[in-house]
Design an enzyme around this catalytic site. Structure first.
Site, PDB file in Angstrom:
ATOM      1  N   ARG A   1       0.767  -1.203   0.297  1.00  0.00           N
ATOM      2  CA  ARG A   1      -0.033   0.010   0.452  1.00  0.00           C
ATOM      3  C   ARG A   1       0.964   0.931   0.129  1.00  0.00           C
ATOM      4  NH1 ARG A   1      -5.292  -0.919   0.808  1.00  0.00           N
ATOM      5  NH2 ARG A   1      -6.391  -3.114   1.748  1.00  0.00           N
TER       6      ARG A   1
ATOM      7  N   HIS B   1      -6.909 -10.856   2.194  1.00  0.00           N
ATOM      8  CA  HIS B   1      -6.077 -12.025   1.425  1.00  0.00           C
ATOM      9  C   HIS B   1      -7.833 -12.447   0.110  1.00  0.00           C
ATOM     10  CE1 HIS B   1      -3.539 -14.380   5.353  1.00  0.00           C
ATOM     11  NE2 HIS B   1      -3.057 -13.185   4.314  1.00  0.00           N
TER      12      HIS B   1
ATOM     13  N   LYS C   1      -2.027 -18.450   4.608  1.00  0.00           N
ATOM     14  CA  LYS C   1      -3.371 -19.073   5.895  1.00  0.00           C
ATOM     15  C   LYS C   1      -3.517 -17.771   6.341  1.00  0.00           C
ATOM     16  CE  LYS C   1      -0.918 -19.342   9.224  1.00  0.00           C
ATOM     17  NZ  LYS C   1      -0.669 -17.571  10.464  1.00  0.00           N
TER      18      LYS C   1
ATOM     19  N   ASP D   1      -4.682 -16.879  13.332  1.00  0.00           N
ATOM     20  CA  ASP D   1      -2.852 -17.508  13.174  1.00  0.00           C
ATOM     21  C   ASP D   1      -2.561 -18.025  13.879  1.00  0.00           C
ATOM     22  OD1 ASP D   1      -1.290 -14.757  12.591  1.00  0.00           O
ATOM     23  OD2 ASP D   1      -0.018 -16.545  14.520  1.00  0.00           O
TER      24      ASP D   1
END
Length: 327
Positions: free
Chosen positions: A36, A77, A95, A175
């Protein structure tokens, strides 16, 4: 053989680990970095030798990139995966692929429509040990599956940053709890169990002052077998995994490996008391998952056999059950 050109989206720590891994890849090399904040992309690219930098959109608009690694926060994601697939890139996504089943399904639908690989980056699924584990479970060395015990947890220190922020889907379950849960799903699949029948049966956990799950446990019904899993981001947990069958059990001191080395060893303990030490070569697991993505691309496949979409979708469904049970 010409190396595939990788772009990394995100300039955080996990992306740095992936960049360090790519030189060990057989099929790909780092080519571009997107973030970004372009200044962060420039700093990251300079540190890792990537010649091209830009915003996410600028990187995805390029036609000289073959594959994209998504290493951003969980909540970004699915959007980045869909954009990358629409731009014609193979995708390896950290993930969890989505923060809920709907996001996961949307990402997979985008890959199916594009006819391009989409791989969820559970790095422990790739390499010689993972191949040997699938062979042992799927080949019947353990007999019928009875029970699985697995955990993964660490002490994050201060309760700040993305791990403790509900706005970025922080918390232990998404996480790190996704690791033992994904292992349970994989073992059940390799043992021939119906993934649609897997259900989270009981949960326990602690919601911290920031509003995220800081520790959690769950039992999972595997249809004729069961699993008990634990996770935490506020204290360490043992890395030992036990997979118990009617003929033998497998004890794995650290099935997860590290970000630089895959697992090397386990012990097969038969019901007659005999023991067999399992030892295999190690690989750079993040390089191995990158190569699996490129092999799928070159062979015209949309999935990697190490983590097929049916398992990714089941993991997402069970993660949602686990989180809903605590919240």
């Amino acid at each position: 053989m010409t190396h595939a050109r990788w772009a990394i989206l995100g300039a955080g720590a996990i992306s740095g680990d992936f960049a360090h891994a790519l030189p060990d890849s057989d099929l790909g090399r780092l080519y571009a970095v997107g973030a970004r904040d372009v200044s962060r992309a420039e700093e990251f690219a300079a540190a890792h030798g990537a010649p091209v930098v830009g915003t996410y959109d600028e990187i995805l608009d390029r036609d000289d990139i073959d594959a994209v690694y998504v290493g951003t926060v969980h909540t970004t994601h699915t959007d980045l995966v869909q954009q990358a697939l629409a731009a014609g890139k193979a995708v390896l996504c950290e993930k969890p692929l989505g923060v809920d089943p709907a996001e996961t399904d949307a990402a997979i639908a985008a890959a199916r429509a594009a006819g391009l690989p989409l791989v969820e980056a559970f790095k422990y699924r790739f390499g010689p040990f993972a191949d040997r584990l699938r062979e042992l479970v799927g080949g019947g060395a353990l007999g019928d599956l009875v029970e699985i015990e697995s955990s993964l947890g660490f002490a994050a220190g201060s309760r700040t940053g993305r791990l403790f922020d509900p706005a970025t889907a922080g918390g232990a379950i998404l996480d790190v709890g996704c690791y033992p849960l994904s292992l349970v799903v994989g073992v059940a699949a390799w043992a021939g169990h119906d993934l649609d029948g897997l259900e989270v049966q009981a949960v326990a956990g602690t919601i911290g002052e920031t509003g995220v799950d800081e520790s959690a446990a769950a039992s999972v019904d595997l249809g004729g077998a069961s699993a008990n899993i634990r996770t935490a981001i506020v204290h360490d947990l043992p890395r030992l995994t036990r997979i118990v069958g009617r003929e033998a059990s497998l004890e794995i001191p650290n099935v997860w490996g590290s970000r630089t080395d895959s697992t090397a060893a386990a012990t097969l303990i038969r019901t007659d008391g005999t023991r067999e030490e399992i030892e295999v070569p190690t690989v750079q697991p993040m390089a191995a998952e990158a190569d699996a993505t490129i092999r799928a691309l070159r062979e015209g496949r949309t999935e990697a056999p190490e983590i097929p979409w049916a398992e990714t979708r089941t993991i997402a469904r069970l993660l949602a059950q686990w989180r809903d049970g605590i919240e």
